[in-house]
Design a protein around this motif. Structure first.
Motif, mmCIF file in Angstrom:
data_model
loop_
_atom_site.group_PDB
_atom_site.id
_atom_site.type_symbol
_atom_site.label_atom_id
_atom_site.label_comp_id
_atom_site.label_asym_id
_atom_site.label_seq_id
_atom_site.Cartn_x
_atom_site.Cartn_y
_atom_site.Cartn_z
ATOM 1 N N ASN A 52 0.830 -1.210 0.000
ATOM 2 C CA ASN A 52 0.000 0.000 0.000
ATOM 3 C C ASN A 52 0.863 1.258 0.000
ATOM 4 O O ASN A 52 0.537 2.253 -0.649
ATOM 5 C CB ASN A 52 -0.924 -0.007 1.218
ATOM 6 C CG ASN A 52 -2.041 -1.019 1.079
ATOM 7 O OD1 ASN A 52 -2.510 -1.303 -0.024
ATOM 8 N ND2 ASN A 52 -2.484 -1.577 2.202
ATOM 9 N N GLY A 53 1.972 1.229 0.748
ATOM 10 C CA GLY A 53 2.878 2.377 0.723
ATOM 11 C C GLY A 53 3.493 2.595 -0.651
ATOM 12 O O GLY A 53 3.626 3.739 -1.113
ATOM 13 N N ILE A 54 3.873 1.505 -1.322
ATOM 14 C CA ILE A 54 4.417 1.629 -2.673
ATOM 15 C C ILE A 54 3.363 2.163 -3.628
ATOM 16 O O ILE A 54 3.648 3.013 -4.494
ATOM 17 C CB ILE A 54 4.959 0.271 -3.137
ATOM 18 C CG1 ILE A 54 6.152 -0.144 -2.267
ATOM 19 C CG2 ILE A 54 5.354 0.302 -4.609
ATOM 20 C CD1 ILE A 54 6.679 -1.533 -2.567
ATOM 21 N N MET A 55 2.126 1.694 -3.474
ATOM 22 C CA MET A 55 1.046 2.183 -4.340
ATOM 23 C C MET A 55 0.796 3.670 -4.129
ATOM 24 O O MET A 55 0.532 4.405 -5.093
ATOM 25 C CB MET A 55 -0.231 1.388 -4.057
ATOM 26 C CG MET A 55 -0.142 -0.091 -4.425
ATOM 27 S SD MET A 55 0.083 -0.371 -6.187
ATOM 28 C CE MET A 55 -1.495 0.182 -6.814
ATOM 29 N N ARG A 56 0.892 4.144 -2.891
ATOM 30 C CA ARG A 56 0.717 5.585 -2.660
ATOM 31 C C ARG A 56 1.811 6.387 -3.353
ATOM 32 O O ARG A 56 1.546 7.450 -3.941
ATOM 33 C CB ARG A 56 0.719 5.870 -1.149
ATOM 34 C CG ARG A 56 -0.551 5.474 -0.442
ATOM 35 C CD ARG A 56 -0.622 6.074 0.959
ATOM 36 N NE ARG A 56 0.434 5.552 1.814
ATOM 37 C CZ ARG A 56 0.309 4.482 2.585
ATOM 38 N NH1 ARG A 56 -0.834 3.807 2.584
ATOM 39 N NH2 ARG A 56 1.298 4.077 3.348
ATOM 40 N N GLU A 72 12.757 11.001 -0.540
ATOM 41 C CA GLU A 72 13.268 10.685 -1.873
ATOM 42 C C GLU A 72 13.607 9.201 -1.977
ATOM 43 O O GLU A 72 13.321 8.555 -2.997
ATOM 44 C CB GLU A 72 14.506 11.528 -2.168
ATOM 45 C CG GLU A 72 14.247 13.017 -2.246
ATOM 46 C CD GLU A 72 15.513 13.786 -2.592
ATOM 47 O OE1 GLU A 72 16.360 13.224 -3.312
ATOM 48 O OE2 GLU A 72 15.659 14.936 -2.134
ATOM 49 N N SER A 73 14.221 8.666 -0.936
ATOM 50 C CA SER A 73 14.570 7.246 -0.953
ATOM 51 C C SER A 73 13.332 6.368 -1.037
ATOM 52 O O SER A 73 13.321 5.349 -1.751
ATOM 53 C CB SER A 73 15.381 6.893 0.301
ATOM 54 O OG SER A 73 15.684 5.521 0.352
ATOM 55 N N VAL A 74 12.264 6.751 -0.352
ATOM 56 C CA VAL A 74 11.015 5.988 -0.408
ATOM 57 C C VAL A 74 10.430 6.025 -1.813
ATOM 58 O O VAL A 74 9.961 4.996 -2.346
ATOM 59 C CB VAL A 74 10.012 6.543 0.624
ATOM 60 C CG1 VAL A 74 8.643 5.922 0.435
ATOM 61 C CG2 VAL A 74 10.512 6.294 2.041
ATOM 62 N N ALA A 75 10.430 7.198 -2.430
ATOM 63 C CA ALA A 75 9.912 7.307 -3.797
ATOM 64 C C ALA A 75 10.739 6.473 -4.772
ATOM 65 O O ALA A 75 10.189 5.805 -5.669
ATOM 66 C CB ALA A 75 9.891 8.769 -4.223
ATOM 67 N N LEU A 76 12.057 6.486 -4.624
ATOM 68 C CA LEU A 76 12.920 5.702 -5.511
ATOM 69 C C LEU A 76 12.711 4.201 -5.304
ATOM 70 O O LEU A 76 12.789 3.414 -6.257
ATOM 71 C CB LEU A 76 14.380 6.067 -5.269
ATOM 72 C CG LEU A 76 14.813 7.415 -5.852
ATOM 73 C CD1 LEU A 76 16.160 7.827 -5.289
ATOM 74 C CD2 LEU A 76 14.862 7.352 -7.371
ATOM 75 N N LYS A 77 12.469 3.788 -4.086
ATOM 76 C CA LYS A 77 12.189 2.372 -3.827
ATOM 77 C C LYS A 77 10.931 1.941 -4.566
ATOM 78 O O LYS A 77 10.881 0.840 -5.157
ATOM 79 C CB LYS A 77 12.035 2.146 -2.324
ATOM 80 C CG LYS A 77 11.736 0.717 -1.944
ATOM 81 C CD LYS A 77 11.588 0.574 -0.434
ATOM 82 C CE LYS A 77 11.245 -0.864 -0.056
ATOM 83 N NZ LYS A 77 11.069 -1.009 1.420
ATOM 84 N N ALA A 78 9.893 2.786 -4.559
ATOM 85 C CA ALA A 78 8.659 2.459 -5.272
ATOM 86 C C ALA A 78 8.887 2.423 -6.779
ATOM 87 O O ALA A 78 8.367 1.542 -7.480
ATOM 88 C CB ALA A 78 7.577 3.472 -4.917
ATOM 89 N N MET A 79 9.661 3.368 -7.298
ATOM 90 C CA MET A 79 9.928 3.386 -8.735
ATOM 91 C C MET A 79 10.750 2.163 -9.159
ATOM 92 O O MET A 79 10.553 1.617 -10.249
ATOM 93 C CB MET A 79 10.669 4.669 -9.090
ATOM 94 C CG MET A 79 9.843 5.945 -8.945
ATOM 95 S SD MET A 79 8.413 6.010 -10.037
ATOM 96 C CE MET A 79 7.096 5.593 -8.886
ATOM 97 N N THR A 80 11.674 1.730 -8.316
ATOM 98 C CA THR A 80 12.453 0.531 -8.629
ATOM 99 C C THR A 80 11.550 -0.698 -8.672
ATOM 100 O O THR A 80 11.683 -1.555 -9.556
ATOM 101 C CB THR A 80 13.564 0.338 -7.585
ATOM 102 O OG1 THR A 80 14.367 1.524 -7.520
ATOM 103 C CG2 THR A 80 14.440 -0.845 -7.930
#
Length: 671
Positions: A207-211, A291-299
């Motif tokens: 759910n966090g990645i989807m957000r 930023e690190s959280v956003a990059l983890k989701a994009m990866t």
């Protein structure tokens, strides 16, 4: 003649009538009452009878008295009706205020929708106010708190408890194809595939990645797309470049896909992600951690979109489950480089928020827990049917804080407590938290958790809440705790309740997750290495994370033990001491005797040998022929040894007597 006589001689006609237009009372006291001294008429028969003047005046007075009593009764009924009408009016005003608030929210949603569909206002909407535009969807998470206390009249703080997600992609702007792609992406993350993959994650992580992905899509649609509608082909369905801004945004909305963010697996496809990070850093002023959280989701998204390219170049299911299998994708390698850079900046970056406005020490938090218990006890004894729900809320608030005090765990532990599953009763009657590998965040690394027992003093309060008070909240869930409306707590509602209570009691906006930092910071400076390792195991994280993330001591506090130890080592060499003259043994004994004399201490008696020596010192000097103390002592020693027991007996008797007297005097001195 007197005035009364003149009135009686005249014909006096009086009509008494009263009607209440506002109330329900209507009365007619008398009609056509004619007074005549000669021949008054009876109102019923019309016959003439003679009555004395005193009786006629008394009858008139009685009629007026009855009239006034009925008037007072009517006035009371009118006043009662007015009070009821005023209550109805106040209730109508409250209903009007609530309806107006709902209408304002609807207008806010309508204006937000207009701004989403207006190309020219998309960029300006984020800069309209210093704090940005707060959409109607977030207003339900806004709270206005008033601090209670002696100086509370001017202290009002308004803050927002929801994350700033204004630019996230709205459901109304999600087309059917994109929604299906998002659903498939979620299933891929949370379900193990026969063909292998990047490893499954828990629903809360997914759910966090989807957000994060929806935020990136919203940025692409609302922020990035208006400025690049005719310069880049971000969307799959954009073909006409001569349309207006609204039509172009509508086409962009219909053509938005996951591949709009990452068009291909080549490294240069990370350009949009880089632009997103730069916008987040400059416009949103986010931390390197965000930023690190956003990059983890994009990866994660890149692995999902281009997993087929990895499968075509590897053995069936052999290497795809390994992390290095995706290193063959250029986009994944580029995103990992950006993520490593963000993680490096996380270690050196300071906190984005002022933690001093949220921080309380552990003792203060425990005092807050005790204060909540006292508030519940005070309200419980004054409980009625109308206030039963309020008592239930007070008891639940105390129990939530008490659970955090017993186990400073993540708020998910408190939110998902369920009697019989994650919250069990032990054999001795006390309660304990039981977690399997799927019940807490780091269960994949630590497995099933040991039982986390609650303090025995909480047992009667938990029993009282489960057996009596919980039903007054009308819960709509099997979980132990719920909101005052009966719904299960979510992350925002529990955080809002916690912050509101802490601000009321301390003036600090402490949130539940910060309690982990407070607990670690309190115990880590007062414990040994083994105790710190035990605390890390209890809180389900590694000692390294405990040291790097949760330990919020300042650098001065961290180096204080080392400084104290070094100061003790160098103190003998650095501290100046004034040189002192060394005294002889005789001088020391003399000082000691002087001190004992000042205190009145009895003098220790002489031995039998010293008594004999004092009595025979003159003869010894004559025998030796010198005044040398050493020669006299040697001669005395030889003579004393040569004496028989009978010769020594008188001196030993005197020494024993003096010793007994000395013992008695010392008892008195010590008493």
């Amino acid at each position: 003649l007197p005035i009364s006589a003149l009135l009686l001689r005249s014909h006096l006609r009086t009509d008494f009538a009263f009607s209440c237009q506002q109330g329900s009372l209507s009365c007619d006291v008398g009609a056509s009452t004619r007074l005549n001294t000669a021949a008054p008429c009876h109102p019923s028969s019309g016959t003439v009878e003679r009555r004395p003047l005193q009786e006629q005046m008394q009858q008139l007075l009685d009629d007026w008295t009855q009239h006034f009593e009925q008037c007072e009764l009517a006035d009371g009924q009118i006043e009662k009706q007015h009070r009821a009408d005023n209550r109805k009016l106040r209730a109508a005003k409250r209903e009007y205020a609530e309806a107006k608030s709902q209408v304002d929210d609807m207008l806010g949603e309508y204006q937000a929708a207009l701004q989403r569909h207006s190309t020219s206002s998309v960029r300006a909407s984020w800069l309209a106010t210093p704090d940005g535009i707060v959409s109607a969807e977030r207003r339900r998470h806004d709270h206005t708190l008033t601090r209670q206390g002696p100086n509370a009249s001017a202290v009002r703080v308004r803050f927002n408890l929801a994350n700033r997600t204004e630019y996230s992609l709205k459901p109304v702007d999600t087309n059917e194809v994109l929604q299906q792609e998002l659903d498939d992406f979620f299933v891929w993350m949370t379900t193990q595939s026969f063909q292998g993959g990047d490893g499954t994650v828990r629903d809360v992580t997914a759910n966090g990645i989807m957000r994060s992905v929806r935020k990136a899509l919203g940025w692409l649609l609302y922020i990035q797309a208006p400025g690049s509608l005719h310069s880049t082909s971000l969307f799959s369905s954009r073909s006409d470049t001569s349309t207006s801004g609204d039509d172009a945004l509508s086409k962009s909305r219909h053509g938005l896909r996951l591949r709009s963010l990452l068009p291909s697996s080549r490294p240069e496809s990370a350009q949009l992600v880089f632009e997103l990070l730069r916008w987040m850093r400059l416009q949103r002023r986010v931390s390197p951690h965000a930023e690190s959280v956003a990059l983890k989701a994009m990866t994660k998204l890149a692995k999902y979109l281009f997993k087929s390219e990895v499968m075509s170049n590897t053995t069936f299911g052999a290497e795809l489950s390994h992390r290095k299998a995706f290193d063959k994708l250029g986009i994944v390698r580029q995103l990992r480089e950006l993520q490593c850079d963000a993680k490096a900046r996380v270690k050196t970056a300071g906190p984005t928020a002022d933690i001093s406005k949220k921080w309380v020490d552990w003792h203060t938090f425990l005092q807050c827990v005790e204060r909540l218990r006292q508030e519940y006890e005070a309200l419980r004894f004054e409980c009625s049917e109308e206030s039963a729900s309020e008592v239930a809320v007070r008891l639940q608030t105390y129990l939530i804080f008490a659970v955090f005090a017993n186990v400073p765990d993540r708020q998910r532990t408190v939110r998902e407590l369920e009697v019989g599953r994650t919250f069990i009763r032990q054999a001795d009657g006390t309660w304990a938290i039981k977690h399997g590998a799927d019940d807490y965040k780091t269960g994949g690394s630590y497995g099933e958790r040991p039982l986390l027992p609650m303090e025995s003093g909480l047992t009667p309060y938990i029993d009282d809440f489960v057996d009596r008070w919980r039903e007054h909240l009308q819960p709509q869930t099997q979980l132990l705790f719920c909101t005052p409306t009966g719904k299960p707590f979510d992350t925002i509602s529990l955080r809002a309740m916690f912050v509101k209570v802490m601000y009321r009691l301390t003036g600090q906006m402490t949130n539940p997750h910060l309690l982990r930092n407070i607990a670690v910071t309190h115990y880590i400076g007062r414990s040994t290495t083994k105790q710190r390792e035990s605390l890390a195991l209890l809180m389900a994280h590694s000692p390294k994370m405990q040291k790097d993330i949760y330990d919020k001591r300042s650098k001065e506090e961290k180096i204080l033990p080392a400084l104290t130890f070094l100061q003790k080592l160098v103190e003998p060499a650095l501290v100046y001491k004034r040189p002192s003259k060394k005294l002889s043994k005789a001088a020391v004994r003399a000082k000691q005797r002087q001190r004992d004399a000042e205190l009145g201490k009895p003098v220790q008696p002489a031995s039998a040998y010293m008594i004999w020596l004092s009595a025979n010192r003159a003869s010894l000097q004559a025998e030796v022929g010198a005044s040398n103390i050493c020669a006299i002592s040697v001669a005395a020693g030889k003579r004393w040894k040569a004496m028989t027991s009978d010769d020594k007996l008188p001196y030993e008797t005197r020494a024993a007597e003096k010793k007994a007297v000395y013992a008695w005097q010392m008892q008195i001195f010590k008493a």
